[in-house]
Structure formats: C-alpha cells, structure tokens
Motif scaffolding. Structure first.
Motif, PDB file in Angstrom:
ATOM      1  N   VAL A  75       7.093 -38.084 -15.702  1.00 55.10           N
ATOM      2  CA  VAL A  75       8.398 -38.749 -15.740  1.00 55.10           C
ATOM      3  C   VAL A  75       9.426 -37.856 -16.426  1.00 55.10           C
ATOM      4  O   VAL A  75      10.558 -37.718 -15.955  1.00 55.10           O
ATOM      5  CB  VAL A  75       8.289 -40.127 -16.433  1.00 55.10           C
ATOM      6  CG1 VAL A  75       9.655 -40.704 -16.767  1.00 55.10           C
ATOM      7  CG2 VAL A  75       7.500 -41.095 -15.557  1.00 55.10           C
ATOM      8  N   ARG A  76       9.031 -37.211 -17.518  1.00 53.55           N
ATOM      9  CA  ARG A  76       9.935 -36.303 -18.237  1.00 53.55           C
ATOM     10  C   ARG A  76      10.341 -35.126 -17.339  1.00 53.55           C
ATOM     11  O   ARG A  76      11.516 -34.772 -17.266  1.00 53.55           O
ATOM     12  CB  ARG A  76       9.262 -35.810 -19.518  1.00 53.55           C
ATOM     13  CG  ARG A  76      10.157 -35.011 -20.407  1.00 53.55           C
ATOM     14  CD  ARG A  76       9.581 -34.747 -21.801  1.00 53.55           C
ATOM     15  NE  ARG A  76       8.243 -34.196 -21.807  1.00 53.55           N
ATOM     16  CZ  ARG A  76       7.157 -34.832 -22.266  1.00 53.55           C
ATOM     17  NH1 ARG A  76       7.258 -36.045 -22.770  1.00 53.55           N
ATOM     18  NH2 ARG A  76       5.968 -34.267 -22.240  1.00 53.55           N
ATOM     19  N   SER A  85      15.839 -34.157 -11.813  1.00 51.48           N
ATOM     20  CA  SER A  85      16.936 -34.951 -11.248  1.00 51.48           C
ATOM     21  C   SER A  85      18.239 -34.747 -12.014  1.00 51.48           C
ATOM     22  O   SER A  85      19.315 -34.886 -11.445  1.00 51.48           O
ATOM     23  CB  SER A  85      16.568 -36.436 -11.163  1.00 51.48           C
ATOM     24  OG  SER A  85      16.404 -36.999 -12.432  1.00 51.48           O
ATOM     25  N   ALA A  86      18.152 -34.384 -13.294  1.00 51.86           N
ATOM     26  CA  ALA A  86      19.368 -34.088 -14.055  1.00 51.86           C
ATOM     27  C   ALA A  86      20.007 -32.783 -13.584  1.00 51.86           C
ATOM     28  O   ALA A  86      21.224 -32.631 -13.637  1.00 51.86           O
ATOM     29  CB  ALA A  86      19.047 -34.004 -15.552  1.00 51.86           C
ATOM     30  N   SER A 133      15.646 -40.082  -5.922  1.00 48.21           N
ATOM     31  CA  SER A 133      15.037 -41.039  -6.847  1.00 48.21           C
ATOM     32  C   SER A 133      15.659 -42.423  -6.689  1.00 48.21           C
ATOM     33  O   SER A 133      14.973 -43.435  -6.824  1.00 48.21           O
ATOM     34  CB  SER A 133      15.152 -40.553  -8.290  1.00 48.21           C
ATOM     35  OG  SER A 133      16.487 -40.602  -8.746  1.00 48.21           O
ATOM     36  N   GLU A 159      10.246 -35.015 -13.953  1.00 47.44           N
ATOM     37  CA  GLU A 159      11.074 -35.521 -12.851  1.00 47.44           C
ATOM     38  C   GLU A 159      12.487 -35.811 -13.321  1.00 47.44           C
ATOM     39  O   GLU A 159      13.454 -35.543 -12.596  1.00 47.44           O
ATOM     40  CB  GLU A 159      10.451 -36.777 -12.246  1.00 47.44           C
ATOM     41  CG  GLU A 159       9.240 -36.507 -11.387  1.00 47.44           C
ATOM     42  CD  GLU A 159       8.677 -37.767 -10.761  1.00 47.44           C
ATOM     43  OE1 GLU A 159       9.384 -38.792 -10.672  1.00 47.44           O
ATOM     44  OE2 GLU A 159       7.498 -37.718 -10.357  1.00 47.44           O
ATOM     45  N   SER A 160      12.631 -36.349 -14.520  1.00 47.39           N
ATOM     46  CA  SER A 160      13.966 -36.621 -15.075  1.00 47.39           C
ATOM     47  C   SER A 160      14.747 -35.327 -15.263  1.00 47.39           C
ATOM     48  O   SER A 160      15.944 -35.270 -14.972  1.00 47.39           O
ATOM     49  CB  SER A 160      13.858 -37.359 -16.409  1.00 47.39           C
ATOM     50  OG  SER A 160      13.310 -38.638 -16.223  1.00 47.39           O
ATOM     51  N   TRP A 185      18.082 -36.396  -7.702  1.00 46.60           N
ATOM     52  CA  TRP A 185      18.633 -37.619  -8.276  1.00 46.60           C
ATOM     53  C   TRP A 185      18.865 -38.671  -7.189  1.00 46.60           C
ATOM     54  O   TRP A 185      18.479 -39.826  -7.330  1.00 46.60           O
ATOM     55  CB  TRP A 185      19.937 -37.285  -9.005  1.00 46.60           C
ATOM     56  CG  TRP A 185      20.602 -38.461  -9.627  1.00 46.60           C
ATOM     57  CD1 TRP A 185      20.228 -39.098 -10.766  1.00 46.60           C
ATOM     58  CD2 TRP A 185      21.750 -39.143  -9.138  1.00 46.60           C
ATOM     59  NE1 TRP A 185      21.084 -40.142 -11.017  1.00 46.60           N
ATOM     60  CE2 TRP A 185      22.030 -40.188 -10.028  1.00 46.60           C
ATOM     61  CE3 TRP A 185      22.579 -38.963  -8.030  1.00 46.60           C
ATOM     62  CZ2 TRP A 185      23.094 -41.055  -9.846  1.00 46.60           C
ATOM     63  CZ3 TRP A 185      23.635 -39.824  -7.868  1.00 46.60           C
ATOM     64  CH2 TRP A 185      23.891 -40.855  -8.760  1.00 46.60           C
TER      65      TRP A 185
END
Length: 125
Positions: A88-89, A95-96, A105, A91-92, A102
C-alpha cells in the motif's frame, strides 16, 4: 551519504528508468523502460500492471538488476512486495508521482505487482 545516493536524490523527478534483468532461460540481459519512485536512500519502488511480462518473471528467477536513471547506473536486488502494508505504501508513492496510477486507483485498478529494489551501489558503465 555516498556519491551515487546524492545523484539519485536529484533524479526523483525523472519520469522513467530502465531496468535490466537476466533472462530466466537465456541468461542474456533484458532491458525495459518502467516507472519508478525513489522511496528511501537505498530503496526504489517499481510497479507493473502485468506480472506476465518478462522482467517480473526474470526477477523471480534472479533478483539482481541494473537500474539506469538519466545515466546513473545502479546495482540492486529486486523483490516482489508481499506485505500488504508495504505494498500500500509503495502503491501510494507510485500514484503520488504518476497521475495514470492515481486515476487507475480511482477506477479500482491496481498494479498486479509492486517491487522494491534495494540498491547496493553504482554499476560500471
């Protein structure tokens, strides 16, 4: 901080990198262009929408990779992130940096695989 780490820090904004893996059958170099995120001093995240691509299969057989970002060549070991909180970290972070990730998602699409590369040093040219 090691010299290559200072160079890498200045390349966080670069849009893509080239990853070279060793062919799982042939042992020959296989290079593709992919998106990346510099996560920490020695850690880089990579993502793929298709685990069936050659480079993730090659990493599974031999984790040693070379990443090239704007001429900086780095040696490292790549591994699939299986821990959900780490994934999750990663992927975040992807996406940032990349609007395409992004938007995907928001549509419920996730990368099939997210990898971390632990960089061990600079590769010879």
């Amino acid at each position: 901080m090691i010299h290559w780490q200072k160079k890498l820090e200045g390349l966080r904004h670069v849009g893509s990198c080239r990853i070279t893996t060793r062919g799982r059958k042939t042992g020959r170099p296989h290079t593709v262009t992919i998106w990346f995120v510099v996560a920490e001093e020695r850690l880089i995240y990579l993502g793929t929408l298709q685990m069936g691509r050659d480079w993730p299969k090659n990493v599974a057989a031999n984790p040693e990779v070379v990443l090239e970002i704007n001429g900086l060549r780095l040696l490292g070991n790549a591994r699939l992130i299986t821990d959900e909180s780490k994934r999750v970290r990663a992927e975040s972070a992807l996406s940032a940096k990349y609007w395409g990730v992004w938007i995907s998602s928001w549509l419920g699409l996730r990368p099939q695989g997210v990898f971390e590369v632990e960089v061990s040093g600079e590769a010879a040219p």
